[in-house]
Design an enzyme around this catalytic site. Structure first.
Site: not given
Length: 359
Positions: A252, A307
């Protein structure tokens, strides 16, 4: 001082949310997101972000009644949806339909009620245009369903299971707000001109549409589809690593440790183990992938991001990929409108400088 993309520049003071990438913390109104959403509904969490306090029984009932009443779209919105070309991308359709939501009855309400109305209407618009796209009849909302349950109902015309509703609602609550991201900033810039809330949301939707911001977890879906079963996990991941490919759903740009939203979604998936094969596959796959990444990329500390488990949830409820980013937007509209309302309360127009570099 020039700072490309305004990275690291503080332009807003907010009491709505904070993101600490080093600690891996996301806080809503000063409280860790996991504590905020535990045992709370979509409606309660949205109220907390909008007003900075939890609703009492009467306030919650009033909010729920408002959300239900605004599920009924004005006739002109339905007509516009029917006139749009069926090949129109869903995010484009959402942007168009929201921009048309300015009518006399809506404009007469307070900004706070407008936020509620748009939050209630956006999933109905999305589901309606999706049904038109696939050549199916529109489905009327149900007053006996909650926010998430009704969205799933209007997409498929089938009563969602408890597992489907719980899993998706957890995702929606976790993605309502995430600090000063691109779409939230766009909403605040628009409202800072003393424009209206509809225009702010339209700006945010247009920003969310960009793949650098609102990119859907379709890459993780492809990964799960390729693995299919637990015995294929190591072979699929090893093959990708050998080819130098990125493993989707890991890493991330903000969090240097685990994405707190991923941690909570993982716990929800653990609770639902045995209820859905795609959720089961994701929970097992994560352990294998982390081990392989640690072996092949030591010191990188690549953890799952939101996700990864979002993809497992979307796959488990058979949500079409074209609905991923719109569904993300259905959650994030709470954050957009909360920031717009906060901007209105203490407004200064955004007017950064530019540096001329031409000849």
């Amino acid at each position: 001082m020039f700072q490309q993309g305004l990275k690291g520049v503080v332009a807003v003071q907010t009491a709505i949310a904070s993101v600490d990438g080093d600690r891996g913390e996301l806080r809503y109104r000063g409280q860790l997101v996991g504590d905020v959403i535990q045992g709370k509904s979509f409606d309660e969490t949205a109220y907390f972000l909008w007003y900075g306090q939890w609703p009492d029984a009467e306030q919650l009932t009033n909010l729920q009644q408002q959300l239900i009443s605004y599920r009924e779209l004005p006739a002109h919105i339905v007509e516009i949806a029917q006139l749009l070309p069926k090949e129109t991308p869903l995010m484009d359709a959402m942007r168009t339909l929201v921009s048309a939501y300015t009518h006399a009855e809506f404009q007469a309400t307070s900004p706070a009620e407008q936020a509620i109305a748009l939050t209630a209407a956006l999933p109905v618009m999305t589901a309606a245009f999706y049904r038109l796209q696939i050549g199916q009849e529109l489905i009327s909302p149900r007053d006996d369903f909650g926010h998430t349950e009704n969205y799933l109902w209007m997409i498929n015309g089938q009563e969602p299971t408890r597992v489907q509703t719980e899993a998706l609602e957890t995702y929606l609550k976790l993605t309502m707000e995430h600090g000063m991201n691109a779409s939230t900033f766009a909403a605040r810039v628009t409202i800072s001109t003393e424009s209206d809330l509809v225009s702010a949301v339209v700006s945010a939707i247009g920003t969310m549409k960009g793949p650098l911001h609102g990119g859907a977890p379709s890459g993780v879906i492809d990964l799960l589809d390729k693995m299919k079963t637990e015995d294929r996990i190591d072979a699929v991941i090893t093959e990708k690593l050998d080819r130098g490919e990125k493993i989707m759903g890991f890493g991330h740009r903000v969090y240097r440790t685990e994405d707190p939203r991923s941690v909570i979604l993982r716990h929800k998936c653990f609770e639902l183990q045995g209820e859905d094969p795609w959720i089961d596959l994701a929970t097992v796959a994560e352990k294998h992938i982390v081990n392989l990444l640690n072996e092949r990329k030591p010191g990188r500390a690549l953890y799952t991001n939101v996700e990864f488990y979002a993809a497992a949830i979307m796959r488990s409820i058979a949500m079409p990929t074209q609905l991923f980013t719109p569904t993300f937007s259905i959650a994030r509209i709470v954050g957009w409108t909360a920031h717009a309302l906060e901007q209105q309360d203490n407004n200064v127009i955004f007017r950064p400088q530019s540096e001329y570099i031409g000849s």
